[in-house]
Motif scaffolding. Structure first.
Motif, mmCIF file in Angstrom:
data_model
loop_
_atom_site.group_PDB
_atom_site.id
_atom_site.type_symbol
_atom_site.label_atom_id
_atom_site.label_comp_id
_atom_site.label_asym_id
_atom_site.label_seq_id
_atom_site.Cartn_x
_atom_site.Cartn_y
_atom_site.Cartn_z
ATOM 1 N N THR A 278 0.837 -1.196 0.000
ATOM 2 C CA THR A 278 0.000 0.000 0.000
ATOM 3 C C THR A 278 0.875 1.251 0.000
ATOM 4 O OG1 THR A 278 -1.904 1.058 1.064
ATOM 5 C CG2 THR A 278 -0.212 0.187 2.535
ATOM 6 N N GLY A 279 0.240 2.407 -0.178
ATOM 7 C CA GLY A 279 0.978 3.669 -0.161
ATOM 8 C C GLY A 279 1.901 3.868 -1.337
ATOM 9 N N ARG A 280 1.582 3.246 -2.482
ATOM 10 C CA ARG A 280 2.450 3.364 -3.659
ATOM 11 C C ARG A 280 2.042 4.537 -4.538
ATOM 12 N NH1 ARG A 280 4.007 -2.569 -6.019
ATOM 13 N NH2 ARG A 280 5.299 -3.196 -4.263
ATOM 14 N N ASN A 281 2.990 4.948 -5.373
ATOM 15 C CA ASN A 281 2.737 6.018 -6.351
ATOM 16 C C ASN A 281 2.177 7.285 -5.703
ATOM 17 O OD1 ASN A 281 3.518 4.241 -8.452
ATOM 18 N ND2 ASN A 281 1.454 3.371 -8.500
ATOM 19 N N GLN A 282 2.721 7.575 -4.503
ATOM 20 C CA GLN A 282 2.342 8.790 -3.763
ATOM 21 C C GLN A 282 0.887 8.804 -3.303
ATOM 22 O OE1 GLN A 282 4.800 10.975 -2.797
ATOM 23 N NE2 GLN A 282 6.043 9.377 -3.767
ATOM 24 N N LEU A 283 0.223 7.644 -3.341
ATOM 25 C CA LEU A 283 -1.141 7.555 -2.828
ATOM 26 C C LEU A 283 -1.101 7.198 -1.345
ATOM 27 C CD1 LEU A 283 -2.809 5.557 -5.750
ATOM 28 C CD2 LEU A 283 -3.013 8.007 -5.290
ATOM 29 N N GLN A 284 -2.077 7.679 -0.596
ATOM 30 C CA GLN A 284 -2.133 7.384 0.826
ATOM 31 C C GLN A 284 -2.528 5.922 1.045
ATOM 32 O OE1 GLN A 284 -1.317 9.505 3.480
ATOM 33 N NE2 GLN A 284 -0.521 10.705 1.768
ATOM 34 N N GLY A 285 -1.921 5.308 2.052
ATOM 35 C CA GLY A 285 -2.254 3.934 2.397
ATOM 36 C C GLY A 285 -2.266 3.752 3.904
ATOM 37 N N THR A 286 -2.970 2.728 4.347
ATOM 38 C CA THR A 286 -3.033 2.413 5.777
ATOM 39 C C THR A 286 -2.645 0.962 5.985
ATOM 40 O OG1 THR A 286 -4.840 3.998 6.096
ATOM 41 C CG2 THR A 286 -4.499 2.358 7.828
ATOM 42 N N ALA A 287 -1.661 0.740 6.849
ATOM 43 C CA ALA A 287 -1.245 -0.617 7.225
ATOM 44 C C ALA A 287 -1.622 -0.830 8.688
ATOM 45 C CB ALA A 287 0.258 -0.782 7.038
ATOM 46 N N ILE A 288 -2.265 -1.951 8.959
ATOM 47 C CA ILE A 288 -2.761 -2.238 10.304
ATOM 48 C C ILE A 288 -2.219 -3.595 10.744
ATOM 49 C CG2 ILE A 288 -4.805 -2.509 11.761
ATOM 50 C CD1 ILE A 288 -6.367 -1.028 9.465
ATOM 51 N N THR A 289 -1.516 -3.622 11.861
ATOM 52 C CA THR A 289 -0.981 -4.868 12.391
ATOM 53 C C THR A 289 -1.695 -5.221 13.686
ATOM 54 O OG1 THR A 289 1.200 -4.488 11.396
ATOM 55 C CG2 THR A 289 1.095 -6.030 13.248
ATOM 56 N N LEU A 290 -2.259 -6.417 13.722
ATOM 57 C CA LEU A 290 -2.916 -6.908 14.933
ATOM 58 C C LEU A 290 -1.903 -7.728 15.733
ATOM 59 C CD1 LEU A 290 -6.324 -8.091 13.426
ATOM 60 C CD2 LEU A 290 -5.660 -5.806 14.180
ATOM 61 N N TYR A 291 -1.893 -7.542 17.049
ATOM 62 C CA TYR A 291 -0.915 -8.267 17.870
ATOM 63 C C TYR A 291 -1.525 -8.611 19.214
ATOM 64 C CZ TYR A 291 0.002 -4.464 21.161
ATOM 65 O OH TYR A 291 -0.120 -3.535 22.162
#
Length: 346
Positions: A278-291
């Protein structure tokens, strides 16, 4: 790839460039890019793809009549065709090993080693790898003499366009939490990563039972079906995808707005590969890690590597900022040991 294609001699009916990739999807992706490039060539350049799950007999018959000038494929099928004496690769000028560390991880390095042994000593070998594990070094030392090493270092481990959230599952149902995260916003395309085929199946079934249209990708799915699903994902027929790390390495799925790690990868190097979807080509992305508490050591290791997390939680149907999981530890380091009777102040 362009310089390699440029050095192909069009008048020679022989294999001149060989490219291996560790998965059928990656080989297909390289093949499609190569076809786009050679479409602009002044004369025809013959390209062929050799991957498992396709008609081997048909390929053997085609090779009897004509050799490709550029051969692309997975190590097992490429070696099989070469050992049959059908794919004549011994005169090749260049050999490319793509995703070498993944090739090692998936157990295909012995096949690549056997392919490499069929070339002359003058072969130009190019090895592309996100990491260089210790177990890969003997192979590199065997075939690369005074290699030129180009290391492309990113400015940051994660793109600045990625919001990197960390959410605790303590006391919560993990699958229900995934469902909430997928439906709270409106992801353009969300990918949920899990470590095993079985857990991918479990998450997929749960989400489908909640009424979501979900695709799944893992190594247990037949090649033809995986190819069909990948095509549907690229056409945005699905908004939600659940996958193993097979989809995280090199496979290009455009427009991923959200990545959810349903669990931390067993090999922490895969964390970057997953989140980097995610977050490629200057686009916004959200990464979510569950722990959960058992993941603390792995989270600490990722933070030591330079990964910065934003602690979040779901409250009243919204994702909000929450306390740093290390707040007690940091308070002690800053202010000295807290007396047990004052521990509640933290």
């Amino acid at each position: 790839m362009l310089p390699l294609i440029d050095q192909i001699e069009l008048d020679k009916n022989e294999v001149q460039v060989v490219i291996t990739a560790p998965s059928r999807e990656l080989a297909e992706q390289i093949y499609q890019v190569a076809k786009q490039i050679v479409a602009f060539a002044p004369s025809e350049i013959r390209i062929a793809k050799f991957v498992g799950g396709t008609d081997k007999q048909k390929q053997l018959e085609q090779l009897q009549h004509q050799q490709p000038q550029l051969a692309i494929g997975t190590p097992g099928r490429m070696l099989d065709m070469a050992n049959e004496g059908a794919l004549l690769i011994h005169k090749s000028k260049a050999f490319v090993v793509d995703e070498a560390d993944m090739t090692l991880d998936l157990g295909f390095l012995p096949e690549v080693d056997q392919i490499a042994s069929k070339f002359s000593e003058s072969i130009q070998m190019l090895v592309f790898s996100a990491t260089v594990p210790e177990k890969l070094r003997p192979f590199l030392k065997k075939y690369l003499t005074r290699p030129i090493i180009e290391e492309i270092k990113p400015k940051t481990l994660l793109s600045e366009t990625i919001e990197n959230w960390l959410i605790s599952t303590k006391g919560k149902d993990r699958e229900q939490l995934i469902y909430q995260l997928l439906t709270l916003g409106e992801p353009y395309l969300a990918v949920v990563f899990a470590n095993t085929k079985e857990y991918v199946d479990e998450i997929t079934e749960f989400l489908q039972n909640q009424g979501l249209k979900v695709a799944k990708i893992h190594g247990g799915i037949a090649s033809r079906e995986r190819k069909r699903v990948m095509r549907q994902i690229q056409h945005l027929d699905y908004q939600y995808v659940v996958a193993t790390d097979l989809a995280a390495r090199g496979i290009d799925i455009e427009g991923i707005s959200h990545v959810i790690n349903a669990e931390l990868p067993r090999d922490l190097d895969f964390f970057i590969h997953r989140v980097g979807r995610t977050g490629r080509n200057q686009l916004q992305g959200t990464a979510i890690t569950l722990y959960d508490p058992s993941d603390e050591r792995a989270i600490d290791e990722l933070e030591k590597r330079g990964i910065v997390f934003e602690p979040k939680e779901i409250k009243n149907g919204e994702v909000i900022a929450t306390y740093d999981r290390n707040r007690r530890k940091k308070t002690r380091e800053t202010h000295g040991r807290i007396r047990p009777q004052d521990d509640w102040l933290c």
